[in-house]
Design a protein around this motif. Structure first.
Motif, PDB file in Angstrom:
ATOM      1  N   LEU A  97      -4.048   1.641  -1.693  1.00 20.18           N
ATOM      2  CA  LEU A  97      -4.105   2.635  -2.402  1.00 20.18           C
ATOM      3  C   LEU A  97      -5.083   2.944  -2.962  1.00 20.18           C
ATOM      4  O   LEU A  97      -5.470   4.183  -3.594  1.00 20.18           O
ATOM      5  N   PRO A  98      -6.700   2.125  -3.503  1.00 18.52           N
ATOM      6  CA  PRO A  98      -7.640   2.981  -3.757  1.00 18.52           C
ATOM      7  C   PRO A  98      -8.352   4.453  -2.800  1.00 18.52           C
ATOM      8  O   PRO A  98      -9.109   5.358  -3.357  1.00 18.52           O
ATOM      9  N   HIS A  99      -7.276   4.021  -1.393  1.00 17.15           N
ATOM     10  CA  HIS A  99      -8.148   5.496  -0.180  1.00 17.15           C
ATOM     11  C   HIS A  99      -7.799   6.442  -1.209  1.00 17.15           C
ATOM     12  O   HIS A  99      -8.370   7.549  -1.101  1.00 17.15           O
ATOM     13  N   ALA A 100      -6.422   6.440  -1.733  1.00 16.99           N
ATOM     14  CA  ALA A 100      -5.980   7.440  -2.320  1.00 16.99           C
ATOM     15  C   ALA A 100      -6.480   9.190  -3.242  1.00 16.99           C
ATOM     16  O   ALA A 100      -5.850   9.638  -3.398  1.00 16.99           O
ATOM     17  N   PHE A 101      -7.023   7.856  -4.322  1.00 17.79           N
ATOM     18  CA  PHE A 101      -7.615   8.459  -5.460  1.00 17.79           C
ATOM     19  C   PHE A 101      -8.980   9.166  -4.715  1.00 17.79           C
ATOM     20  O   PHE A 101      -9.763   9.504  -5.235  1.00 17.79           O
ATOM     21  N   MET A 102      -9.768   8.689  -3.385  1.00 17.80           N
ATOM     22  CA  MET A 102     -10.653   9.236  -2.551  1.00 17.80           C
ATOM     23  C   MET A 102      -9.942  10.778  -1.786  1.00 17.80           C
ATOM     24  O   MET A 102     -10.974  11.349  -1.877  1.00 17.80           O
ATOM     25  N   LEU A 103      -9.102  10.918  -2.782  1.00 19.78           N
ATOM     26  CA  LEU A 103      -8.884  12.121  -1.636  1.00 19.78           C
ATOM     27  C   LEU A 103      -8.261  13.392  -2.204  1.00 19.78           C
ATOM     28  O   LEU A 103      -8.595  13.193  -3.223  1.00 19.78           O
ATOM     29  N   PRO A 104      -9.030  15.259  -1.806  1.00 19.00           N
ATOM     30  CA  PRO A 104      -8.865  16.053  -2.554  1.00 19.00           C
ATOM     31  C   PRO A 104      -7.616  16.719  -3.040  1.00 19.00           C
ATOM     32  O   PRO A 104      -6.641  15.707  -2.337  1.00 19.00           O
ATOM     33  N   GLY A 105      -7.862  16.288  -3.982  1.00 14.68           N
ATOM     34  CA  GLY A 105      -6.281  17.136  -4.811  1.00 14.68           C
ATOM     35  C   GLY A 105      -5.277  16.490  -5.895  1.00 14.68           C
ATOM     36  O   GLY A 105      -4.446  16.923  -6.243  1.00 14.68           O
ATOM     37  N   ASP A 106      -6.468  15.650  -6.614  1.00 16.25           N
ATOM     38  CA  ASP A 106      -5.613  14.607  -7.128  1.00 16.25           C
ATOM     39  C   ASP A 106      -4.439  13.981  -6.851  1.00 16.25           C
ATOM     40  O   ASP A 106      -3.951  14.366  -7.761  1.00 16.25           O
ATOM     41  N   VAL A 107      -4.608  13.039  -5.365  1.00 18.88           N
ATOM     42  CA  VAL A 107      -3.068  12.679  -5.383  1.00 18.88           C
ATOM     43  C   VAL A 107      -2.058  12.280  -5.915  1.00 18.88           C
ATOM     44  O   VAL A 107      -0.973  11.820  -5.913  1.00 18.88           O
ATOM     45  N   VAL A 108      -2.855  11.350  -6.772  1.00 19.58           N
ATOM     46  CA  VAL A 108      -2.673   9.903  -7.520  1.00 19.58           C
ATOM     47  C   VAL A 108      -1.878  10.403  -8.715  1.00 19.58           C
ATOM     48  O   VAL A 108      -1.098  10.378  -9.593  1.00 19.58           O
ATOM     49  N   GLY A 109      -2.590  10.961  -9.157  1.00 21.54           N
ATOM     50  CA  GLY A 109      -2.014  12.517 -10.340  1.00 21.54           C
ATOM     51  C   GLY A 109      -0.814  13.427 -10.481  1.00 21.54           C
ATOM     52  O   GLY A 109      -0.448  13.288 -11.129  1.00 21.54           O
ATOM     53  N   THR A 110      -0.761  13.721  -9.613  1.00 17.92           N
ATOM     54  CA  THR A 110       0.349  14.463  -8.509  1.00 17.92           C
ATOM     55  C   THR A 110       1.495  13.773  -8.882  1.00 17.92           C
ATOM     56  O   THR A 110       2.484  14.031  -9.276  1.00 17.92           O
ATOM     57  N   ALA A 111       1.062  12.516  -7.862  1.00 18.82           N
ATOM     58  CA  ALA A 111       2.292  11.692  -7.701  1.00 18.82           C
ATOM     59  C   ALA A 111       2.797  10.778  -9.339  1.00 18.82           C
ATOM     60  O   ALA A 111       3.544  10.995  -9.253  1.00 18.82           O
ATOM     61  N   MET A 112       1.451  10.136  -9.701  1.00 19.27           N
ATOM     62  CA  MET A 112       2.389   9.498 -11.641  1.00 19.27           C
ATOM     63  C   MET A 112       2.861  11.178 -12.014  1.00 19.27           C
ATOM     64  O   MET A 112       3.493  10.807 -13.235  1.00 19.27           O
ATOM     65  N   ALA A 113       2.383  12.064 -12.229  1.00 19.14           N
ATOM     66  CA  ALA A 113       3.226  13.728 -12.842  1.00 19.14           C
ATOM     67  C   ALA A 113       4.598  13.501 -12.927  1.00 19.14           C
ATOM     68  O   ALA A 113       5.329  14.014 -13.235  1.00 19.14           O
ATOM     69  N   GLU A 114       4.948  13.377 -11.076  1.00 16.39           N
ATOM     70  CA  GLU A 114       5.863  13.228 -10.737  1.00 16.39           C
ATOM     71  C   GLU A 114       6.420  12.526 -10.797  1.00 16.39           C
ATOM     72  O   GLU A 114       7.727  12.808 -11.727  1.00 16.39           O
ATOM     73  N   MET A 115       6.217  11.250 -10.504  1.00 17.28           N
ATOM     74  CA  MET A 115       6.959  10.257 -11.448  1.00 17.28           C
ATOM     75  C   MET A 115       8.067   9.754 -12.862  1.00 17.28           C
ATOM     76  O   MET A 115       8.631   9.715 -13.331  1.00 17.28           O
TER      77      MET A 115
END
Length: 318
Positions: free
Chosen positions: A256-274
């Motif tokens: 999962l830490p690698h997901a924080f490095m992706l462009p586009g705020d992937v984890v933020g998008t995931a958290m908002a949707e969940m």
């Protein structure tokens, strides 16, 4: 401040209550008054020094916290370490405001387990409408959320595995179409049978050992297996690249830490949707119980015994 600290690597017995200095935040860091700290399988690996990243001693374990910032915001955050304590420091990029209608324990379940399930489904196996997906440990922290998210994302058939009848019943209650005994002697045959005689399109696997090997053999052409943990502590057999080509299969890993490095705020998008799915009652965290901070050792013992289900947390306020 009170914290759980280890001064040597080992099993749950090395977790000790201690008084340690308060963490010192950098100029851009958030200082969080911790109310709940999440307990994860990754914590057990870090305590015994078998984690993916190196660990130095002494160590306050814990990678996720829920609490309040100095200005009173309710936040949930992923931290490098230091979660099992009364105060923790987090990078603002890994902290998310908890909306009204979402409790701390649920937010903790989403920050790592939920985000892991979301990334596995969206970015690793790229689940398509109508596809079949296997969720190993379907009553666990990641699995219980992955079962529900797979349904929300349009899976045609969700197959959960679990080691006891009550855990399999939990997976079915969460929306799995069928639940398979994780101790099946032939997991390949069990998964194909659970998918009505067809090979499966996607597998989310955190078990390792023969379960991984046999799940790989259950993949349909262009099937995908996403590997994100090794709860059995048994390594699967090395993947032979010609076999992937022969079966048009894909195997990927996810940390999962690698997901924080992706462009586009992937984890933020995931958290908002969940968060929105929780608020609309389309997603619920299975909460496996809370332990007082001083009982971190027992929490690790229970987690490693695989006797728990859902999200475990430490109550740092008592």
């Amino acid at each position: 401040m009170r914290a759980i600290q280890i001064t040597e690597f080992g099993g749950p017995e090395v977790l000790q209550t201690a008084e340690v200095p308060d963490p010192v935040p950098g100029p851009r860091d958030l200082l969080i008054e911790v109310e709940r700290a999440g307990v994860n399988y990754a914590d057990t690996h870090r305590v015994e020094d078998t984690y993916l990243s190196s660990t130095s001693l002494p160590l306050v374990p814990g990678s996720e916290v829920a609490g309040r910032t100095a200005d009173g915001r309710r936040v949930v955050a992923m931290v490098d370490s230091g979660g099992y304590a009364e105060r923790a420091v987090a990078d603002p990029n890994t902290a998310f405001d908890i909306p009204d209608g979402v409790d701390d324990a649920t937010a903790l379940a989403l920050i790592i387990q939920g985000a892991t399930a979301w990334v596995l489904l969206r970015r690793n196996v790229h689940l398509a409408q109508g596809e079949s997906v296997v969720v190993h440990a379907g009553a666990g922290g990641v699995g219980s959320l992955a079962v529900q998210l797979a349904k929300a994302f349009g899976a045609g058939r969700v197959i959960a595995t679990a080691g006891s009848p009550d855990k399999r019943e939990t997976a079915l209650e969460l929306g799995a179409d069928v639940a398979v005994d994780s101790r099946s002697e032939d997991m390949t045959a069990a998964l194909v049978d659970a998918n009505e005689g067809r090979r499966v399109d996607a597998v989310l696997d955190m078990t390792g050992g023969r379960v991984t090997d046999e799940s790989l053999r259950a993949l349909a052409p262009f099937g995908r297996l996403a590997f994100y943990g090794m709860a059995s502590r048994e390594a699967p057999k090395p993947v032979q690249l010609p076999n992937l080509m022969r079966h048009s299969a894909t195997v990927s890993g996810m940390w999962l830490p690698h997901a924080f490095m992706l462009p586009g705020d992937v984890v933020g998008t995931a958290m908002a949707e969940m968060f929105e799915l929780v608020r609309s009652e389309r997603l619920r965290a299975v909460l496996g119980g809370e332990y007082p901070l001083e009982q971190a050792r027992r929490a690790h013992e229970d987690l490693r015994s695989r006797a728990t289900r859902g999200k475990l947390a430490l109550d740092v306020t008592r």
